[in-house]
Each structure stands twice: as C-alpha cells, then as structure tokens.
Design an enzyme around this catalytic site. Structure first.
Site, PDB file in Angstrom:
ATOM      1  N   ASN A   1       0.825  -1.202   0.000  1.00  0.00           N
ATOM      2  CA  ASN A   1       0.000   0.000   0.000  1.00  0.00           C
ATOM      3  C   ASN A   1       0.862   1.257   0.000  1.00  0.00           C
ATOM      4  O   ASN A   1       0.355   2.361   0.157  1.00  0.00           O
ATOM      5  CB  ASN A   1      -0.914   0.000   1.233  1.00  0.00           C
TER       6      ASN A   1
ATOM      7  N   ASP B   1      10.019  -7.357   1.572  1.00  0.00           N
ATOM      8  CA  ASP B   1      10.065  -7.149   3.009  1.00  0.00           C
ATOM      9  C   ASP B   1      11.441  -6.575   3.292  1.00  0.00           C
ATOM     10  O   ASP B   1      12.440  -7.062   2.760  1.00  0.00           O
ATOM     11  CB  ASP B   1       9.842  -8.445   3.787  1.00  0.00           C
ATOM     12  N   SER B   2      11.467  -5.530   4.036  1.00  0.00           N
ATOM     13  CA  SER B   2      12.734  -4.845   4.251  1.00  0.00           C
ATOM     14  C   SER B   2      12.764  -4.240   5.630  1.00  0.00           C
ATOM     15  O   SER B   2      11.741  -4.093   6.301  1.00  0.00           O
ATOM     16  CB  SER B   2      12.934  -3.761   3.186  1.00  0.00           C
TER      17      SER B   2
ATOM     18  N   HIS C   1      19.045  -0.605  -0.898  1.00  0.00           N
ATOM     19  CA  HIS C   1      18.793  -2.028  -0.723  1.00  0.00           C
ATOM     20  C   HIS C   1      17.637  -2.500  -1.599  1.00  0.00           C
ATOM     21  O   HIS C   1      17.741  -3.515  -2.278  1.00  0.00           O
ATOM     22  CB  HIS C   1      18.495  -2.320   0.740  1.00  0.00           C
TER      23      HIS C   1
ATOM     24  N   TYR D   1      13.119   4.664   8.309  1.00  0.00           N
ATOM     25  CA  TYR D   1      14.369   5.028   8.983  1.00  0.00           C
ATOM     26  C   TYR D   1      15.313   5.842   8.103  1.00  0.00           C
ATOM     27  O   TYR D   1      16.441   6.143   8.514  1.00  0.00           O
ATOM     28  CB  TYR D   1      15.095   3.761   9.465  1.00  0.00           C
TER      29      TYR D   1
END
Length: 202
Positions: A8, A73-74, A185, A158
């Site tokens: 989302n 996913d991180s 990343h 972050y």
C-alpha cells in the site's frame, strides 16, 4: 503484463516503475494493491526472515488475484542491536508503520553508543511469484551507519537516520530519488528481478 505490487506504499510502486524505466522494460502495467482485481485480506507476516515475509505476501497476491505478484520485506539491521529491528522494523515501537515512534525509540536505544559501533544496514528481499507457482527471490543490502538525529525530508521509515557509506555525510532521506534507487537495498533487490520481469512480459 499486469504486475501486482503487494504494497500500500505508493513510494515503493514509484520506485519499481523508475527501475523498470531505467532498464527500458516495457509492456508492464504495475497494479497497486488498492487497485487489485480482487480485494483480499492482508496475510499475516509471521516469517522469521525478510525472505519468508516477502514470499508470504507475493504468494497471497498471486493466489488471490491470479496476477504475477511482487512483494518486498525490508528493514534496518543494526549491528549493536544484534541485527534488530530486522523483520520487526515497521513495528519496532509496537504500532505498525509509525515512523516517528520507531525512529524515536531507535534513537533512544542508541543514544550512548559511540560512532565506531553505529554500523547498520538496510536489507530488502523482493519476491516475485507467478500464478503457476514460479518463485524468484532477490536480496539487496545497503551498508552505512546510524546518525544521532534525523536529517532530510525525502524517503520514509528510517531513511532520516541512516547515513549510507557512499554519500559523504548525507542521510538516505537527503538523496534524490534516482540517486537513492542506484544505491538502495530495495533498488538492488528489485534490479535483481528485472530480467525475470522482462522475460515474463515477453
């Protein structure tokens, strides 16, 4: 080819579009989760690793919508915290997606940690799953260190606390989008799936 992005987060969708454009990949129509042909309940992300959670989300999207689905996913792995927040990054403070609370908690935990022990890395794992069961996984890492206070207005999560090793005093929230894509990343992980996407798109 319609490619469902199981998120989302509009910024993640835009990032993938920029990467596809940079590699001159055409014939791919990105579909946001909110625009999926079938609305379905978000799967429980109960994996122990980034790869586990990315596959959980990508498998759910492909199964429920019949579309090729990509999910990521991180999170942030802080060496001083034994790799945490890790897979708990988005809910480190308890509430999912509360960037302010997550950043404040991390700063408090790292308040007295000296410079030489502030190494951190952003980690992203992207998974692509097809309705017929093909699965592809790509990981990217972005090495750097934690700042003592937030800097920059771009990005999310972050980003304002993370100073990449390559950027000479700028946080990842101070980078232009194209510069971040080339280093980040998620950019690395997504780039690792470009050839797969191009092949599926014909």
């Amino acid at each position: 080819m319609k490619l469902l992005v199981a998120s989302n987060n509009a910024k993640k969708l835009a990032e993938l579009q920029r990467i596809l454009d940079a590699h001159a990949i055409s014939g791919v129509d990105l579909v946001a989760l909110a625009d999926a042909p079938v609305q379905y309940e978000d799967p429980v992300e109960n994996g122990r690793t980034f790869a586990d959670n990315a596959l959980i989300k990508a498998r759910a999207g492909a199964r429920e919508t019949g579309l090729v689905t990509i999910a990521d996913d991180s999170g942030l792995a802080v060496e001083e915290l034994n790799g945490m927040p890790g897979v708990l990054s988005a809910r480190w403070s308890g509430a999912h997606g509360d960037d302010r609370a997550n950043n404040d908690l991390l700063l408090a935990q790292m308040r007295d940690v000296p410079e030489e022990r502030r190494h951190a890395a952003f980690v992203s794992v992207c998974a692509l799953v097809t309705p017929d069961g093909q699965e592809h996984v790509s990981e990217g890492r972005w090495e750097g260190r934690l700042l003592h206070e937030e800097a920059g207005e771009n990005g999310f999560g972050y980003d304002p606390l993370f100073e990449p090793a390559e950027t000479l005093g700028r946080s990842s929230a101070q980078l232009a989008p194209a510069e971040k894509d080339a280093l980040s990343h998620r950019g690395k992980a997504l780039t690792g799936l470009v050839e797969v996407i191009a092949g599926l798109a014909g």
